[in-house]
Write an enzyme that holds these catalytic residues in place. Sequence first.
Site, short mmCIF file in Angstrom:
data_model
loop_
_atom_site.label_atom_id
_atom_site.label_comp_id
_atom_site.label_asym_id
_atom_site.label_seq_id
_atom_site.Cartn_x
_atom_site.Cartn_y
_atom_site.Cartn_z
N ASP A 247 -10.11 -4.92 7.95
CA ASP A 247 -9.19 -5.90 8.54
C ASP A 247 -9.86 -6.60 9.73
O ASP A 247 -9.74 -7.81 9.91
CB ASP A 247 -7.91 -5.22 9.04
CG ASP A 247 -7.23 -4.39 7.97
OD1 ASP A 247 -6.11 -4.73 7.57
OD2 ASP A 247 -7.83 -3.39 7.54
N HIS B 281 -3.45 0.32 8.41
CA HIS B 281 -4.14 -0.61 7.51
C HIS B 281 -3.06 -1.19 6.61
O HIS B 281 -2.77 -0.70 5.53
CB HIS B 281 -5.18 0.13 6.67
CG HIS B 281 -5.83 -0.72 5.61
ND1 HIS B 281 -6.39 -1.94 5.88
CD2 HIS B 281 -5.97 -0.52 4.27
CE1 HIS B 281 -6.87 -2.45 4.76
NE2 HIS B 281 -6.62 -1.62 3.76
N ARG C 279 0.81 -1.21 0.00
CA ARG C 279 0.00 0.00 0.00
C ARG C 279 0.85 1.27 0.00
O ARG C 279 0.53 2.22 -0.71
CB ARG C 279 -0.97 -0.03 1.18
CG ARG C 279 -2.01 -1.15 1.08
CD ARG C 279 -2.95 -1.18 2.27
NE ARG C 279 -3.92 -2.27 2.15
CZ ARG C 279 -3.76 -3.46 2.70
NH1 ARG C 279 -2.68 -3.73 3.40
NH2 ARG C 279 -4.68 -4.40 2.56
N ARG D 92 -12.35 -9.08 8.55
CA ARG D 92 -11.68 -10.30 8.08
C ARG D 92 -11.26 -11.18 9.24
O ARG D 92 -11.41 -12.41 9.20
CB ARG D 92 -10.47 -9.92 7.24
CG ARG D 92 -10.82 -9.35 5.87
CD ARG D 92 -9.63 -8.69 5.21
NE ARG D 92 -9.93 -8.30 3.82
CZ ARG D 92 -9.32 -7.35 3.15
NH1 ARG D 92 -8.35 -6.64 3.74
NH2 ARG D 92 -9.66 -7.07 1.91
#
Length: 342
Positions: free
Chosen positions: A176, A203, A116, A179
């Site tokens: 997250d 993140h 990212r 998940r």
Amino acid sequence: MSGDNMERGGVKPLFVKIPGSDLPTQIETRFKVTVVGVGNVGMACAQTCLTEDLVDELALVDIQADKLRGEMLDLQHAAAFLPRVKIVADTDYAISAGSDICIVTAGARQREGESRPSLLGRNLTLFKSIIPQLVHYSPNAILLIVSNPVDILTYVSWKLSGFPPNRVIGTGTNLDSSRLRFLIADKFDVNAHNVHGYMVGEHGDSSVPLWSTLTLANVPVLNVRDKNGVSYSKESLQELHRTVVESAYEVIKLKGYTSWAIGYSTASLVKSLLRDQRRIYPVSVRAKGFYGIENEVYLSLPSQLGRAGVLGVANVKMGEEEMQKLQQSAKTIWKLQSELEF
């Protein structure tokens, strides 16, 4: 503020306002949301907001005029199957005027195997163009940043906008955490709604799962066995954390992009914000002064979301190791962020 700094007479408040917050008292009941970027993520956000009946007007903005009009028409043609809503689109940001929330999904798509932070350079220039225009046309809006790397781009958006920090939010580790809850629910054969726990921090790779407060039916996960009779320790749970961190990369490898989960994640935040539900979500907020974080960064902390944006950051009990990892996550973000010029 750290836990110690938030004490008053030996009793800690449940929430603490972010310094510099501006929390109005009046609440609107007719809502307009703008989505910037009509790629896979942007349209997933738009579609879920529509099906959740969250908006009275939806505005789409993108630089690709033909695709933009096509997406608008495709949604408009579903009018008979959706709640009544006005759907508009334009390459001109004037179409976003008067928005209550501006969702920013525009940016370069994350490539397979790409971290990212590596997206940062490609997206920074774009944000310098997007944010000032949104602020000009919707000076009272809440900015909800989805584009990656979300923590740094949320910080950039805050600085570019001049908004109080409670009105600039990143989706952060909300997905997250979902998940993680899915993985735990699957192992214990229960509904993910009954798994309670957060991942905080960046993140990304330095995210921090709060194992010490992860519960299942109000029972610590560390105290029970799963459907196969397996018990867990903090060490064995690290494999689940690795799976969470790598899950986005796996989806990108398999289908080329992520979309639906982040769309639902974003819609859940929009619902709490517009309807003043005051639910707690792990989202990217201005974190300086909380939990011993000294740098001026945005990262995810459990936060109460309402019509004014971030109403406060929850004073969650963390283990010493978790606190240290969170502070290290902040330093990781700060290291990248300190190299920015804007």
